[in-house]
Design a protein around this motif. Structure first.
Motif, PDB file in Angstrom:
ATOM      1  N   CYS A  41       0.840  -1.193   0.000  1.00  0.00           N
ATOM      2  CA  CYS A  41       0.000   0.000   0.000  1.00  0.00           C
ATOM      3  C   CYS A  41       0.884   1.256   0.000  1.00  0.00           C
ATOM      4  O   CYS A  41       1.807   1.348   0.817  1.00  0.00           O
ATOM      5  CB  CYS A  41      -0.894  -0.020   1.239  1.00  0.00           C
ATOM      6  SG  CYS A  41      -1.819   1.490   1.466  1.00  0.00           S
ATOM      7  N   CYS A  44       0.205   3.201   3.664  1.00  0.00           N
ATOM      8  CA  CYS A  44       0.580   2.696   4.987  1.00  0.00           C
ATOM      9  C   CYS A  44       1.675   1.631   4.927  1.00  0.00           C
ATOM     10  O   CYS A  44       2.102   1.145   5.970  1.00  0.00           O
ATOM     11  CB  CYS A  44      -0.655   2.140   5.697  1.00  0.00           C
ATOM     12  SG  CYS A  44      -1.298   0.636   4.952  1.00  0.00           S
ATOM     13  N   CYS A  61      -6.256  -2.720   0.401  1.00  0.00           N
ATOM     14  CA  CYS A  61      -5.475  -2.666   1.633  1.00  0.00           C
ATOM     15  C   CYS A  61      -6.422  -2.847   2.806  1.00  0.00           C
ATOM     16  O   CYS A  61      -7.337  -2.031   3.007  1.00  0.00           O
ATOM     17  CB  CYS A  61      -4.739  -1.328   1.752  1.00  0.00           C
ATOM     18  SG  CYS A  61      -3.884  -1.185   3.330  1.00  0.00           S
ATOM     19  N   HIS A  63      -5.621  -2.686   5.838  1.00  0.00           N
ATOM     20  CA  HIS A  63      -5.253  -1.754   6.897  1.00  0.00           C
ATOM     21  C   HIS A  63      -5.975  -0.419   6.715  1.00  0.00           C
ATOM     22  O   HIS A  63      -6.569   0.118   7.642  1.00  0.00           O
ATOM     23  CB  HIS A  63      -3.738  -1.558   6.902  1.00  0.00           C
ATOM     24  CG  HIS A  63      -3.239  -0.777   8.070  1.00  0.00           C
ATOM     25  ND1 HIS A  63      -2.934   0.565   7.987  1.00  0.00           N
ATOM     26  CD2 HIS A  63      -3.003  -1.148   9.343  1.00  0.00           C
ATOM     27  CE1 HIS A  63      -2.528   0.988   9.176  1.00  0.00           C
ATOM     28  NE2 HIS A  63      -2.559  -0.031  10.017  1.00  0.00           N
ATOM     29  N   CYS A  64      -5.953   0.113   5.479  1.00  0.00           N
ATOM     30  CA  CYS A  64      -6.698   1.345   5.174  1.00  0.00           C
ATOM     31  C   CYS A  64      -8.175   1.057   4.954  1.00  0.00           C
ATOM     32  O   CYS A  64      -8.991   1.978   4.960  1.00  0.00           O
ATOM     33  CB  CYS A  64      -6.160   2.006   3.906  1.00  0.00           C
ATOM     34  SG  CYS A  64      -4.425   2.433   3.951  1.00  0.00           S
ATOM     35  N   LYS A  68      -6.968   0.410  -3.644  1.00  0.00           N
ATOM     36  CA  LYS A  68      -5.894   1.279  -4.103  1.00  0.00           C
ATOM     37  C   LYS A  68      -5.697   1.059  -5.599  1.00  0.00           C
ATOM     38  O   LYS A  68      -5.724  -0.081  -6.069  1.00  0.00           O
ATOM     39  CB  LYS A  68      -4.583   0.934  -3.380  1.00  0.00           C
ATOM     40  CG  LYS A  68      -4.670   0.957  -1.876  1.00  0.00           C
ATOM     41  CD  LYS A  68      -4.810   2.370  -1.363  1.00  0.00           C
ATOM     42  CE  LYS A  68      -5.021   2.346   0.147  1.00  0.00           C
ATOM     43  NZ  LYS A  68      -5.188   3.699   0.683  1.00  0.00           N
TER      44      LYS A  68
HETATM   45 ZN   LIG Z   1      -2.995   1.006   3.404  1.00  0.00          ZN
END
Ligand SMILES: [Zn+2]
Ligand SMILES: [Zn+2]
Length: 81
Positions: A41, A44, A61, A63-64, A68
């Motif tokens: 990503c 991050c 992603c 985490h986000c 993307k």
């Molecule tokens: Zn991310």
């Protein structure tokens, strides 16, 4: 479009296999080494998951928690063995 280059000799890598659990594998003929391409990503730096839909590729992603664009994704090449 960005080429896939060997991290040690900068030669162009040959696509070897996709769809494995550990990601896509690329072969460097010059080094006789196999690399696993990992998508990162751009925001991050966590590993992004490849999503293939209707012939286009994007990356997710977790985490986000968002998709993307593949044009922004950064690739990292790790020794497969
Ligand atoms: Zn991310
Ligand atoms: Zn090489």
């Amino acid at each position: 479009m960005k080429q896939d280059l060997c991290p040690s000799c900068q030669e162009e890598l040959t696509f070897k296999v996709s769809g494995s659990v550990r990601g896509e594998q690329y072969l460097c003929h010059a080094c006789q080494r196999i690399y696993t391409r990992v998508a990162k990503c751009p925001d991050c730096q966590q590993t992004a998951e490849k999503i293939q839909a209707c012939g286009s590729v994007s990356y997710f992603c977790s985490h986000c928690n968002e998709l993307k664009s593949k044009t922004r994704i950064q690739f990292e090449y790790n020794d497969a063995l």
